[in-house]
Write a protein that holds these residues in place. Sequence first.
Motif, PDB file in Angstrom:
ATOM      1  N   ALA A  54     -33.562 -28.570  26.211  1.00  0.00           N
ATOM      2  CA  ALA A  54     -32.494 -27.938  25.428  1.00  0.00           C
ATOM      3  C   ALA A  54     -33.030 -26.941  24.407  1.00  0.00           C
ATOM      4  N   ASP A 134     -26.290 -26.476  13.902  1.00  0.00           N
ATOM      5  CA  ASP A 134     -26.082 -26.362  15.351  1.00  0.00           C
ATOM      6  C   ASP A 134     -27.167 -27.130  16.112  1.00  0.00           C
ATOM      7  N   GLU A 135     -28.410 -27.011  15.667  1.00  0.00           N
ATOM      8  CA  GLU A 135     -29.495 -27.731  16.338  1.00  0.00           C
ATOM      9  C   GLU A 135     -29.316 -29.244  16.187  1.00  0.00           C
ATOM     10  N   THR A 137     -26.522 -30.885  15.771  1.00  0.00           N
ATOM     11  CA  THR A 137     -25.399 -31.306  16.611  1.00  0.00           C
ATOM     12  C   THR A 137     -25.819 -31.402  18.070  1.00  0.00           C
ATOM     13  N   ALA A 138     -26.559 -30.405  18.546  1.00  0.00           N
ATOM     14  CA  ALA A 138     -27.027 -30.438  19.932  1.00  0.00           C
ATOM     15  C   ALA A 138     -27.974 -31.608  20.160  1.00  0.00           C
ATOM     16  N   TYR A 139     -28.865 -31.824  19.216  1.00  0.00           N
ATOM     17  CA  TYR A 139     -29.810 -32.946  19.330  1.00  0.00           C
ATOM     18  C   TYR A 139     -29.066 -34.277  19.347  1.00  0.00           C
ATOM     19  N   ASP A 141     -26.017 -34.895  20.327  1.00  0.00           N
ATOM     20  CA  ASP A 141     -25.309 -35.065  21.602  1.00  0.00           C
ATOM     21  C   ASP A 141     -26.262 -35.478  22.725  1.00  0.00           C
ATOM     22  N   ILE A 142     -27.473 -34.943  22.697  1.00  0.00           N
ATOM     23  CA  ILE A 142     -28.439 -35.220  23.768  1.00  0.00           C
ATOM     24  C   ILE A 142     -29.136 -36.562  23.577  1.00  0.00           C
TER      25      ILE A 142
END
Length: 325
Positions: A54, A134-135, A137-139, A141-142
């Motif tokens: 990601a 943003d990072e 949030t992405a982390y 979720d993953i």
Amino acid sequence: MLTLEFSTGDMARIRFALSCLWEVASSYHVLQAPENYTVQRPWVDQVHARVRAAGLGPGSLLSALIPPGPRYMPDFLTPPSATLTPSLAEELQVVLATPHEVVRTELNLIEWPRNAAVQALYDDPATGLRRLADEITAYWDIALAEHWPRMKALLEAEVFHRARLLAEEGAVGLLNGLHDAIGWQDDTLSIAHKMCGAEVPLSGNGLLIVPAIFVWPAVRTVTSPENPQLAYPARGIATLWESAAPAPAALAAVIGRSRAQLLVELAAPLSTTDLARRTGMSAGGVSQHLSALRAAGLITAHRAGHAVLNMRTPAADTLLAAGVA
């Protein structure tokens, strides 16, 4: 040795809170050097490749702000929680509102060379904080979202346990029992700390204590006198990554997947809270299923100290064996 010096007002303002951001920061720290965290290794094996794919590995803002080893991490990554169980979105709003001078002051404390991402955050904190959010949030979720229900159940059980300890033994018993590296004596909390040795007089705002999954095996602190925090490893962390055998499909078809899975988990006596944590079900849902299983003669319950433990009956063992066969 780090020492926090308490006043009477600080003692009266000790409180607990869970924190998604502490889990983000400390779990990313684990990913930086997974060989040092054997308890968390099953989780690392699940998510490490996904995080890299990601674009959240080397070169990301997260990787620049959260270094491997016992090194400084900016405090604005883990602001104090205002409520017991804040959501990730609520905590990120606090991060986004960090005063720009605070961002720059804390970045100046970083002991390693700034990469381009950190320099961009320093030059333009508003834009950099949005990228950081943003990072994160992405982390989340993953790497953490699918595990959070079980993590949260374990952490809430930990807070309940500490609240009972506070009621039974007072603040001294509570603080002395948090971790081997922590000791209380003469209005001072001493913490064996790898990164700093200092005497910090608190300013009357108390201490925020954060039980966490990924800070194991050590403790981590925020030493601001205005908003001090102590993150420590909750009990039972290793059980989060244990893989229970799936419920026999034939039995699940008869009594339902959730009830069949609860019977599988009850290979050893467990409380309703333990079962909720291990299965990801709500405590209320587990309680309803247990009532039905108890009425059917498949489990019994008995008290052990303050806990009520559920156990399979021989009839349940027979059903499970038949389902497997």
